[in-house]
Design a protein around this motif. Structure first.
Motif, PDB file in Angstrom:
ATOM      1  N   ALA A 148       9.984  -0.764   7.702  1.00 56.58           N
ATOM      2  CA  ALA A 148       9.934  -0.455   6.437  1.00 56.58           C
ATOM      3  C   ALA A 148      10.733   1.218   5.692  1.00 56.58           C
ATOM      4  N   ILE A 149      10.101   2.674   6.452  1.00 55.78           N
ATOM      5  CA  ILE A 149      10.286   3.503   6.148  1.00 55.78           C
ATOM      6  C   ILE A 149      11.237   4.119   6.180  1.00 55.78           C
ATOM      7  N   ARG A 150      11.923   3.448   7.255  1.00 60.23           N
ATOM      8  CA  ARG A 150      13.651   3.978   7.347  1.00 60.23           C
ATOM      9  C   ARG A 150      14.295   3.114   6.214  1.00 60.23           C
ATOM     10  N   ARG A 151      14.017   1.684   5.893  1.00 58.02           N
ATOM     11  CA  ARG A 151      14.521   1.573   5.083  1.00 58.02           C
ATOM     12  C   ARG A 151      14.537   2.183   3.480  1.00 58.02           C
ATOM     13  N   SER A 152      13.130   2.291   3.652  1.00 55.45           N
ATOM     14  CA  SER A 152      13.241   3.580   2.219  1.00 55.45           C
ATOM     15  C   SER A 152      13.822   4.511   2.292  1.00 55.45           C
ATOM     16  N   LEU A 191       7.721  14.148  -4.875  1.00 51.24           N
ATOM     17  CA  LEU A 191       8.755  15.409  -4.885  1.00 51.24           C
ATOM     18  C   LEU A 191       9.019  15.992  -3.501  1.00 51.24           C
ATOM     19  N   CYS A 192       7.554  16.103  -3.258  1.00 47.49           N
ATOM     20  CA  CYS A 192       7.468  16.996  -1.632  1.00 47.49           C
ATOM     21  C   CYS A 192       8.308  15.803  -0.458  1.00 47.49           C
ATOM     22  N   ALA A 193       8.181  14.330  -0.582  1.00 48.59           N
ATOM     23  CA  ALA A 193       9.002  14.204   0.489  1.00 48.59           C
ATOM     24  C   ALA A 193      10.062  13.776  -0.134  1.00 48.59           C
ATOM     25  N   ARG A 194      11.314  14.463  -0.892  1.00 53.73           N
ATOM     26  CA  ARG A 194      12.918  15.177  -1.133  1.00 53.73           C
ATOM     27  C   ARG A 194      12.579  15.892  -0.510  1.00 53.73           C
ATOM     28  N   ASP A 195      12.132  16.720  -0.417  1.00 51.99           N
ATOM     29  CA  ASP A 195      12.305  18.138  -0.518  1.00 51.99           C
ATOM     30  C   ASP A 195      12.470  18.011   1.255  1.00 51.99           C
ATOM     31  N   PRO A 196      13.965  18.658   1.539  1.00 51.98           N
ATOM     32  CA  PRO A 196      14.554  19.256   2.492  1.00 51.98           C
ATOM     33  C   PRO A 196      14.033  19.601   3.878  1.00 51.98           C
ATOM     34  N   ALA A 197      12.642  20.658   3.520  1.00 54.95           N
ATOM     35  CA  ALA A 197      12.131  21.109   3.939  1.00 54.95           C
ATOM     36  C   ALA A 197      10.816  20.770   4.171  1.00 54.95           C
ATOM     37  N   GLU A 253      16.793   5.957  -1.020  1.00 56.58           N
ATOM     38  CA  GLU A 253      15.927   6.629  -1.790  1.00 56.58           C
ATOM     39  C   GLU A 253      15.987   6.308  -3.660  1.00 56.58           C
ATOM     40  N   GLU A 254      17.324   6.702  -3.561  1.00 52.47           N
ATOM     41  CA  GLU A 254      17.747   6.648  -5.197  1.00 52.47           C
ATOM     42  C   GLU A 254      16.924   5.299  -5.786  1.00 52.47           C
ATOM     43  N   ARG A 255      16.998   4.006  -4.778  1.00 46.60           N
ATOM     44  CA  ARG A 255      16.248   2.536  -5.580  1.00 46.60           C
ATOM     45  C   ARG A 255      14.514   2.670  -5.867  1.00 46.60           C
ATOM     46  N   PHE A 256      14.311   3.608  -4.310  1.00 41.84           N
ATOM     47  CA  PHE A 256      12.929   3.988  -4.405  1.00 41.84           C
ATOM     48  C   PHE A 256      12.955   4.761  -5.654  1.00 41.84           C
ATOM     49  N   GLY A 257      13.322   5.666  -5.421  1.00 42.19           N
ATOM     50  CA  GLY A 257      12.930   6.395  -7.098  1.00 42.19           C
ATOM     51  C   GLY A 257      13.147   6.049  -8.025  1.00 42.19           C
ATOM     52  N   SER A 258      13.393   4.865  -7.847  1.00 44.86           N
ATOM     53  CA  SER A 258      14.202   4.078  -9.781  1.00 44.86           C
ATOM     54  C   SER A 258      12.823   3.716 -10.381  1.00 44.86           C
ATOM     55  N   GLU A 259      12.259   3.499  -9.179  1.00 39.16           N
ATOM     56  CA  GLU A 259      11.217   2.128  -9.031  1.00 39.16           C
ATOM     57  C   GLU A 259      10.437   3.003  -9.285  1.00 39.16           C
ATOM     58  N   LEU A 260      10.372   4.075  -8.813  1.00 35.72           N
ATOM     59  CA  LEU A 260       8.675   4.731  -8.824  1.00 35.72           C
ATOM     60  C   LEU A 260       8.475   4.909 -10.015  1.00 35.72           C
ATOM     61  N   ILE A 261       9.843   5.871 -10.432  1.00 31.25           N
ATOM     62  CA  ILE A 261       9.199   6.477 -12.228  1.00 31.25           C
ATOM     63  C   ILE A 261       9.643   4.838 -13.280  1.00 31.25           C
ATOM     64  N   ALA A 262       9.969   4.395 -12.595  1.00 33.78           N
ATOM     65  CA  ALA A 262       9.411   3.129 -13.241  1.00 33.78           C
ATOM     66  C   ALA A 262       8.504   2.592 -13.804  1.00 33.78           C
ATOM     67  N   LEU A 315       3.560   5.873  -0.447  1.00 34.06           N
ATOM     68  CA  LEU A 315       4.413   6.040  -2.078  1.00 34.06           C
ATOM     69  C   LEU A 315       4.950   4.511  -2.263  1.00 34.06           C
ATOM     70  N   GLY A 316       5.294   3.669  -0.680  1.00 36.42           N
ATOM     71  CA  GLY A 316       6.215   2.432  -0.699  1.00 36.42           C
ATOM     72  C   GLY A 316       5.003   1.532  -1.268  1.00 36.42           C
ATOM     73  N   TYR A 317       3.135   1.846  -0.516  1.00 39.57           N
ATOM     74  CA  TYR A 317       2.920   1.060  -0.835  1.00 39.57           C
ATOM     75  C   TYR A 317       2.259   0.579  -2.475  1.00 39.57           C
ATOM     76  N   PHE A 318       2.002   2.065  -3.064  1.00 42.13           N
ATOM     77  CA  PHE A 318       2.388   1.922  -4.211  1.00 42.13           C
ATOM     78  C   PHE A 318       2.994   1.137  -5.170  1.00 42.13           C
ATOM     79  N   VAL A 319       4.142   1.032  -5.072  1.00 36.39           N
ATOM     80  CA  VAL A 319       6.107   0.283  -5.523  1.00 36.39           C
ATOM     81  C   VAL A 319       5.644  -0.783  -5.143  1.00 36.39           C
ATOM     82  N   LEU A 320       5.023  -1.826  -4.579  1.00 33.60           N
ATOM     83  CA  LEU A 320       5.257  -2.834  -4.078  1.00 33.60           C
ATOM     84  C   LEU A 320       4.813  -3.319  -5.053  1.00 33.60           C
ATOM     85  N   PRO A 321       4.754  -5.157  -5.235  1.00 31.18           N
ATOM     86  CA  PRO A 321       4.128  -5.844  -5.915  1.00 31.18           C
ATOM     87  C   PRO A 321       2.787  -5.840  -5.705  1.00 31.18           C
ATOM     88  N   ILE A 322       3.204  -6.373  -4.413  1.00 30.15           N
ATOM     89  CA  ILE A 322       1.837  -6.961  -3.472  1.00 30.15           C
ATOM     90  C   ILE A 322       0.932  -6.434  -3.022  1.00 30.15           C
TER      91      ILE A 322
END
Length: 126
Positions: free
Chosen positions: A18-22, A55-61, A26-35, A74-81
């Motif tokens: 699931a993490i690898r899919r996210s 922002l931390c998760a997207r930071d290459p460092a 990332e672009e879709r996941f990020g847009s869902e989070l912002i929405a 964050l995936g748990y937060f975004v999931l509707p169920i």
């Protein structure tokens, strides 16, 4: 969470998949989070923490393990169920907040002052 759960335990194969899919989308996941944040940011007290975690998760460092931990929460937060439906007054986001708080506590040293400042600025603009 099950008894005996520890953040030092390894992720299961399902969790890793699931993490690898996210991460691949990332672009879709990020847009869902912002929405989602646009809709609920004023009603949930942990919106700034959630955005700082993103922002931390997207930071290459950021170390890979930290990224996976934050993206899982964050995936748990975004999931509707989830355990408590988010539309329930007063209780809807408590499970999301608990999962996110646990993840942030586990990786707190990786979320920098810059991540938090950027999150605050973005939320002010929503």
């Amino acid at each position: 969470m099950s008894e005996g759960f520890s953040f030092s335990q390894r992720f299961t194969a399902e969790e890793m998949a699931a993490i690898r899919r996210s991460l691949r989308d990332e672009e879709r996941f990020g847009s869902e989070l912002i929405a989602l944040l646009r809709r609920v940011a004023k009603r949930i007290p942990f919106a700034e923490d959630g955005l700082a975690a993103w922002l931390c998760a997207r930071d290459p460092a950021t170390p890979r393990r930290v990224r996976y931990t934050l993206l899982g929460a964050l995936g748990y937060f975004v999931l509707p169920i989830d355990a408590l439906p988010d539309i329930m007054p007063f209780l809807g986001f408590t499970d999301d907040a608990a999962v996110l708080a646990a993840a942030i506590a586990a990786v707190a040293g990786s979320i920098t002052v810059e991540h938090r400042a950027r999150a605050k600025k973005i939320l002010a603009e929503l």
